[in-house]
Design a protein around this motif. Structure first.
Motif, PDB file in Angstrom:
ATOM      1  N   ASN A  59       0.819  -1.200   0.000  1.00 41.96           N
ATOM      2  CA  ASN A  59       0.000   0.000   0.000  1.00 41.96           C
ATOM      3  C   ASN A  59       0.856   1.253   0.000  1.00 41.96           C
ATOM      4  N   LEU A  60       0.447   2.220  -0.810  1.00 46.00           N
ATOM      5  CA  LEU A  60       1.132   3.501  -0.875  1.00 46.00           C
ATOM      6  C   LEU A  60       0.179   4.567  -0.321  1.00 46.00           C
ATOM      7  N   PHE A  61       0.627   5.267   0.708  1.00 44.92           N
ATOM      8  CA  PHE A  61      -0.178   6.302   1.343  1.00 44.92           C
ATOM      9  C   PHE A  61       0.423   7.658   0.992  1.00 44.92           C
ATOM     10  N   GLY A  62      -0.437   8.606   0.617  1.00 43.79           N
ATOM     11  CA  GLY A  62       0.060   9.902   0.171  1.00 43.79           C
ATOM     12  C   GLY A  62      -0.512  11.061   0.970  1.00 43.79           C
ATOM     13  N   PHE A  63       0.280  12.130   1.058  1.00 45.76           N
ATOM     14  CA  PHE A  63      -0.092  13.288   1.881  1.00 45.76           C
ATOM     15  C   PHE A  63       0.341  14.573   1.197  1.00 45.76           C
ATOM     16  N   ALA A  64      -0.461  15.628   1.387  1.00 45.13           N
ATOM     17  CA  ALA A  64      -0.173  16.900   0.736  1.00 45.13           C
ATOM     18  C   ALA A  64       1.065  17.567   1.298  1.00 45.13           C
ATOM     19  N   SER A  65       1.420  17.247   2.531  1.00 50.69           N
ATOM     20  CA  SER A  65       2.604  17.855   3.138  1.00 50.69           C
ATOM     21  C   SER A  65       3.453  16.789   3.825  1.00 50.69           C
ATOM     22  N   ARG A  66       4.716  17.106   3.969  1.00 49.88           N
ATOM     23  CA  ARG A  66       5.610  16.215   4.693  1.00 49.88           C
ATOM     24  C   ARG A  66       5.188  16.092   6.151  1.00 49.88           C
ATOM     25  N   LEU A  67       4.646  17.176   6.698  1.00 49.47           N
ATOM     26  CA  LEU A  67       4.181  17.173   8.080  1.00 49.47           C
ATOM     27  C   LEU A  67       3.109  16.106   8.294  1.00 49.47           C
ATOM     28  N   ASP A  68       2.123  16.049   7.379  1.00 53.84           N
ATOM     29  CA  ASP A  68       1.069  15.039   7.493  1.00 53.84           C
ATOM     30  C   ASP A  68       1.654  13.633   7.410  1.00 53.84           C
ATOM     31  N   ARG A  69       2.586  13.441   6.477  1.00 56.11           N
ATOM     32  CA  ARG A  69       3.205  12.125   6.305  1.00 56.11           C
ATOM     33  C   ARG A  69       3.962  11.702   7.562  1.00 56.11           C
ATOM     34  N   ASP A  70       4.700  12.628   8.141  1.00 59.86           N
ATOM     35  CA  ASP A  70       5.479  12.302   9.337  1.00 59.86           C
ATOM     36  C   ASP A  70       4.572  12.023  10.532  1.00 59.86           C
ATOM     37  N   LEU A  71       3.451  12.754  10.633  1.00 56.15           N
ATOM     38  CA  LEU A  71       2.490  12.491  11.702  1.00 56.15           C
ATOM     39  C   LEU A  71       1.853  11.118  11.520  1.00 56.15           C
ATOM     40  N   PHE A  72       1.539  10.758  10.286  1.00 59.58           N
ATOM     41  CA  PHE A  72       1.006   9.432   9.981  1.00 59.58           C
ATOM     42  C   PHE A  72       1.968   8.339  10.454  1.00 59.58           C
ATOM     43  N   ARG A  73       3.258   8.530  10.198  1.00 60.16           N
ATOM     44  CA  ARG A  73       4.259   7.532  10.603  1.00 60.16           C
ATOM     45  C   ARG A  73       4.346   7.396  12.119  1.00 60.16           C
ATOM     46  N   LEU A  74       4.149   8.498  12.822  1.00 57.57           N
ATOM     47  CA  LEU A  74       4.138   8.425  14.284  1.00 57.57           C
ATOM     48  C   LEU A  74       2.881   7.712  14.778  1.00 57.57           C
ATOM     49  N   LEU A  75       1.755   7.977  14.136  1.00 63.46           N
ATOM     50  CA  LEU A  75       0.496   7.369  14.559  1.00 63.46           C
ATOM     51  C   LEU A  75       0.521   5.850  14.442  1.00 63.46           C
ATOM     52  N   ILE A  76       1.067   5.333  13.347  1.00 67.78           N
ATOM     53  CA  ILE A  76       1.033   3.877  13.148  1.00 67.78           C
ATOM     54  C   ILE A  76       2.014   3.144  14.061  1.00 67.78           C
ATOM     55  N   ARG A  77       2.826   3.877  14.793  1.00 65.27           N
ATOM     56  CA  ARG A  77       3.702   3.244  15.779  1.00 65.27           C
ATOM     57  C   ARG A  77       3.011   3.057  17.120  1.00 65.27           C
ATOM     58  N   VAL A  78       1.846   3.672  17.264  1.00 66.70           N
ATOM     59  CA  VAL A  78       1.092   3.542  18.514  1.00 66.70           C
ATOM     60  C   VAL A  78       0.366   2.213  18.518  1.00 66.70           C
ATOM     61  N   ASN A  79       0.440   1.491  19.604  1.00 63.71           N
ATOM     62  CA  ASN A  79      -0.206   0.191  19.710  1.00 63.71           C
ATOM     63  C   ASN A  79      -1.699   0.311  19.443  1.00 63.71           C
ATOM     64  N   GLY A  80      -2.196  -0.513  18.529  1.00 62.06           N
ATOM     65  CA  GLY A  80      -3.613  -0.508  18.212  1.00 62.06           C
ATOM     66  C   GLY A  80      -4.017   0.434  17.098  1.00 62.06           C
ATOM     67  N   VAL A  81      -3.064   1.182  16.540  1.00 58.21           N
ATOM     68  CA  VAL A  81      -3.358   2.108  15.450  1.00 58.21           C
ATOM     69  C   VAL A  81      -2.662   1.624  14.179  1.00 58.21           C
ATOM     70  N   GLY A  82      -3.448   1.147  13.241  1.00 63.20           N
ATOM     71  CA  GLY A  82      -2.916   0.723  11.954  1.00 63.20           C
ATOM     72  C   GLY A  82      -3.055   1.825  10.924  1.00 63.20           C
ATOM     73  N   PRO A  83      -2.595   1.581   9.697  1.00 63.45           N
ATOM     74  CA  PRO A  83      -2.668   2.615   8.653  1.00 63.45           C
ATOM     75  C   PRO A  83      -4.081   3.105   8.374  1.00 63.45           C
ATOM     76  N   LYS A  84      -5.067   2.194   8.353  1.00 65.49           N
ATOM     77  CA  LYS A  84      -6.440   2.614   8.059  1.00 65.49           C
ATOM     78  C   LYS A  84      -6.957   3.576   9.124  1.00 65.49           C
ATOM     79  N   LEU A  85      -6.737   3.252  10.392  1.00 66.52           N
ATOM     80  CA  LEU A  85      -7.204   4.123  11.467  1.00 66.52           C
ATOM     81  C   LEU A  85      -6.428   5.440  11.466  1.00 66.52           C
ATOM     82  N   ALA A  86      -5.135   5.375  11.153  1.00 68.27           N
ATOM     83  CA  ALA A  86      -4.338   6.601  11.097  1.00 68.27           C
ATOM     84  C   ALA A  86      -4.877   7.548  10.021  1.00 68.27           C
ATOM     85  N   LEU A  87      -5.271   6.999   8.863  1.00 61.78           N
ATOM     86  CA  LEU A  87      -5.864   7.824   7.817  1.00 61.78           C
ATOM     87  C   LEU A  87      -7.182   8.434   8.280  1.00 61.78           C
ATOM     88  N   THR A  88      -7.971   7.639   9.010  1.00 62.10           N
ATOM     89  CA  THR A  88      -9.245   8.137   9.525  1.00 62.10           C
ATOM     90  C   THR A  88      -9.022   9.287  10.498  1.00 62.10           C
TER      91      THR A  88
END
Length: 205
Positions: A59-88
């Motif tokens: 899966n390729l996830f895209g973001f309008a800014s680097r800030l959003d992308r970096d926040l997404f990467r931090l979110l998916i490191r949290v236990n119980g938060v996968g890519p789908k929930l991070a996008l939500t």
């Protein structure tokens, strides 16, 4: 790792963009905060990306800014938060709002996002507090997304209300929740993208 793609925007729908790069079409999953700022189809687009490889999918996830992308990467490191929930999460709150929730230890705002229960919200507030300092540009929770991604014009669909309601349901909100939030918005002259943005603001208030 695919960190960024630049090309022609071929198609866009809430949740996904198709970008042509040298004859290859990349399907990119995106949050609504990125969808709102995509250019018109046929125009050039640049997305900061995160490439996730699993046994059953790439899966390729895209973001309008680097800030959003970096926040997404931090979110998916949290236990119980996968890519789908991070996008939500990034569809319901922009980076500035999320940082403020964490900074204010406001788990109640996060619980309003579909798929985020009380325990997950409390975990996000607790675990993300120490990680947000690594995000470039978050200074004291005053992130200005307008500075990193200027407003783009959006097109007017034929049935903006119906499109907005379908998009909110796809995001995880119940039909009655979506209908109620949209009923509180003056739909006159708004595009579907604008209706979604205003409805989400009402639901997160």
């Amino acid at each position: 790792m695919i960190g960024r793609i630049c090309g022609e925007l071929i198609e866009k729908t809430p949740g996904q963009a198709l970008v042509d790069c040298g004859g290859l079409g990349y399907e990119v999953d995106i949050p609504y905060t990125t969808f709102f700022h995509l250019p018109e189809t046929g125009q050039a687009v640049t997305l900061h990306t995160h490439f996730a490889v699993r046994e059953d999918a790439h899966n390729l996830f895209g973001f309008a800014s680097r800030l959003d992308r970096d926040l997404f990467r931090l979110l998916i490191r949290v236990n119980g938060v996968g890519p789908k929930l991070a996008l939500t999460i990034l569809s319901g709150l922009d980076a500035r709002q999320f940082v403020q929730c964490v900074d204010n230890k406001d788990a109640s705002a996060l619980v309003k996002i579909p798929g985020v229960g009380k325990k997950t919200a409390e975990r996000l507030v607790m675990e993300m507090g120490d990680k947000l300092g690594s995000l470039e540009g978050t200074g004291d929770a005053q992130v200005s997304l307008e500075a990193v991604r200027p407003e783009q014009p959006v097109s007017q669909g034929e049935r903006p209300g119906e499109e907005a309601e379908a998009a909110l349901i796809a995001l995880g909100y119940r039909p009655q929740e979506a209908a109620k939030a949209l009923s509180q918005v003056d739909g006159e002259g708004h595009t579907s993208q604008e209706l979604i943005r205003l409805a989400l603001r009402n639901m997160m208030a």
